[in-house]
Design a protein around this motif. Structure first.
Motif, PDB file in Angstrom:
ATOM      1  N   UNK A   1       0.853  -1.166   0.000  1.00 46.37           N
ATOM      2  CA  UNK A   1       0.000   0.000   0.000  1.00 46.37           C
ATOM      3  C   UNK A   1       0.895   1.222   0.000  1.00 46.37           C
ATOM      4  N   UNK A   2       0.521   2.202  -0.782  1.00 48.69           N
ATOM      5  CA  UNK A   2       1.297   3.433  -0.880  1.00 48.69           C
ATOM      6  C   UNK A   2       0.369   4.610  -0.615  1.00 48.69           C
ATOM      7  N   UNK A   3       0.815   5.558   0.180  1.00 46.08           N
ATOM      8  CA  UNK A   3       0.050   6.780   0.455  1.00 46.08           C
ATOM      9  C   UNK A   3       0.920   7.966   0.086  1.00 46.08           C
ATOM     10  N   UNK A   4       0.371   8.861  -0.730  1.00 44.40           N
ATOM     11  CA  UNK A   4       1.052  10.107  -1.072  1.00 44.40           C
ATOM     12  C   UNK A   4       0.263  11.255  -0.481  1.00 44.40           C
ATOM     13  N   UNK A   5       0.940  12.305  -0.083  1.00 44.80           N
ATOM     14  CA  UNK A   5       0.273  13.493   0.447  1.00 44.80           C
ATOM     15  C   UNK A   5       0.709  14.700  -0.373  1.00 44.80           C
ATOM     16  N   UNK A   6      -0.267  15.448  -0.856  1.00 46.62           N
ATOM     17  CA  UNK A   6      -0.010  16.675  -1.602  1.00 46.62           C
ATOM     18  C   UNK A   6      -0.617  17.826  -0.833  1.00 46.62           C
ATOM     19  N   UNK A   7       0.068  18.956  -0.781  1.00 44.07           N
ATOM     20  CA  UNK A   7      -0.409  20.106  -0.026  1.00 44.07           C
ATOM     21  C   UNK A   7      -0.497  21.314  -0.942  1.00 44.07           C
ATOM     22  N   UNK A   8      -1.688  21.915  -1.006  1.00 46.68           N
ATOM     23  CA  UNK A   8      -1.921  23.095  -1.835  1.00 46.68           C
ATOM     24  C   UNK A   8      -2.279  24.261  -0.924  1.00 46.68           C
ATOM     25  N   UNK A   9      -2.111  25.505  -1.384  1.00 42.97           N
ATOM     26  CA  UNK A   9      -2.340  26.672  -0.527  1.00 42.97           C
ATOM     27  C   UNK A   9      -3.501  27.540  -0.953  1.00 42.97           C
ATOM     28  N   UNK A  10      -3.742  28.580  -0.247  1.00 42.07           N
ATOM     29  CA  UNK A  10      -4.606  29.714  -0.423  1.00 42.07           C
ATOM     30  C   UNK A  10      -6.072  29.526  -0.738  1.00 42.07           C
ATOM     31  N   UNK A  11      -6.976  30.203   0.053  1.00 38.97           N
ATOM     32  CA  UNK A  11      -6.702  30.789   1.370  1.00 38.97           C
ATOM     33  C   UNK A  11      -6.595  29.715   2.444  1.00 38.97           C
ATOM     34  N   UNK A  12      -7.214  28.580   2.220  1.00 46.44           N
ATOM     35  CA  UNK A  12      -7.018  27.451   3.135  1.00 46.44           C
ATOM     36  C   UNK A  12      -6.122  26.446   2.424  1.00 46.44           C
ATOM     37  N   UNK A  14      -5.256  22.753   1.165  1.00 45.86           N
ATOM     38  CA  UNK A  14      -5.904  21.499   0.795  1.00 45.86           C
ATOM     39  C   UNK A  14      -4.849  20.411   0.893  1.00 45.86           C
ATOM     40  N   UNK A  15      -5.074  19.462   1.764  1.00 48.12           N
ATOM     41  CA  UNK A  15      -4.186  18.322   1.891  1.00 48.12           C
ATOM     42  C   UNK A  15      -4.869  17.149   1.210  1.00 48.12           C
ATOM     43  N   UNK A  16      -4.223  16.566   0.224  1.00 48.53           N
ATOM     44  CA  UNK A  16      -4.790  15.457  -0.515  1.00 48.53           C
ATOM     45  C   UNK A  16      -3.980  14.200  -0.237  1.00 48.53           C
ATOM     46  N   UNK A  17      -4.660  13.188   0.264  1.00 50.70           N
ATOM     47  CA  UNK A  17      -4.042  11.894   0.507  1.00 50.70           C
ATOM     48  C   UNK A  17      -4.459  10.949  -0.618  1.00 50.70           C
ATOM     49  N   UNK A  18      -3.496  10.341  -1.280  1.00 54.07           N
ATOM     50  CA  UNK A  18      -3.754   9.429  -2.391  1.00 54.07           C
ATOM     51  C   UNK A  18      -3.331   8.024  -1.978  1.00 54.07           C
ATOM     52  N   UNK A  19      -4.238   7.070  -2.068  1.00 53.25           N
ATOM     53  CA  UNK A  19      -3.966   5.691  -1.694  1.00 53.25           C
ATOM     54  C   UNK A  19      -3.881   4.828  -2.947  1.00 53.25           C
ATOM     55  N   UNK A  20      -2.877   3.974  -2.997  1.00 56.23           N
ATOM     56  CA  UNK A  20      -2.752   3.047  -4.121  1.00 56.23           C
ATOM     57  C   UNK A  20      -2.171   1.735  -3.607  1.00 56.23           C
TER      58      UNK A  20
END
Length: 106
Positions: A1-12, A14-20
């Motif tokens: 199992x692999x989990x990736x985390x992406x973080x985007x900005x402004x104004x709040x 967004x943390x995106x967790x991707x499971x594969x």
């Protein structure tokens, strides 16, 4: 199992967790895979809950998702992404989560 985390900005943020899921370093598919003794294995269903998502900074909890449970079905891509909205100023250095069935998260 692999989990990736992406973080985007402004104004709040967004943390995106991707499971594969993968087998032999390739994306898992609903097909037969060779295993020991000339036998094979086929995974037809792989579902699990992710719960109690918590962000940690320097060993202290800084954010916790309310009513946190997400069903992930690795063969349904629409369920393999969890997007969280975080306060813009929030900073963290660790993500904690539980893996289990829904009975343990309600």
């Amino acid at each position: 199992m692999h989990v990736s985390a992406l973080l985007f900005g402004q104004p709040a943020k967004k943390l995106t967790l991707l499971f594969s899921a993968s087998y032999a370093e390739k994306p898992l598919k609903q097909e037969y895979y060779p295993i020991a003794n000339k036998d094979s294995l086929k995974i037809e269903q792989l579902k699990f809950y992710i719960s109690h998502l918590t962000l940690i900074k320097e060993n202290k909890e800084v954010w916790k998702e309310e009513k946190s449970f997400h069903l992930v079905d690795v063969f349904n891509p629409s369920t393999c992404t969890i997007e969280l909205t975080l306060p813009k100023e929030l900073s963290f250095d660790e993500i904690k989560m539980n893996l289990g069935d829904r009975k343990s998260v309600v």
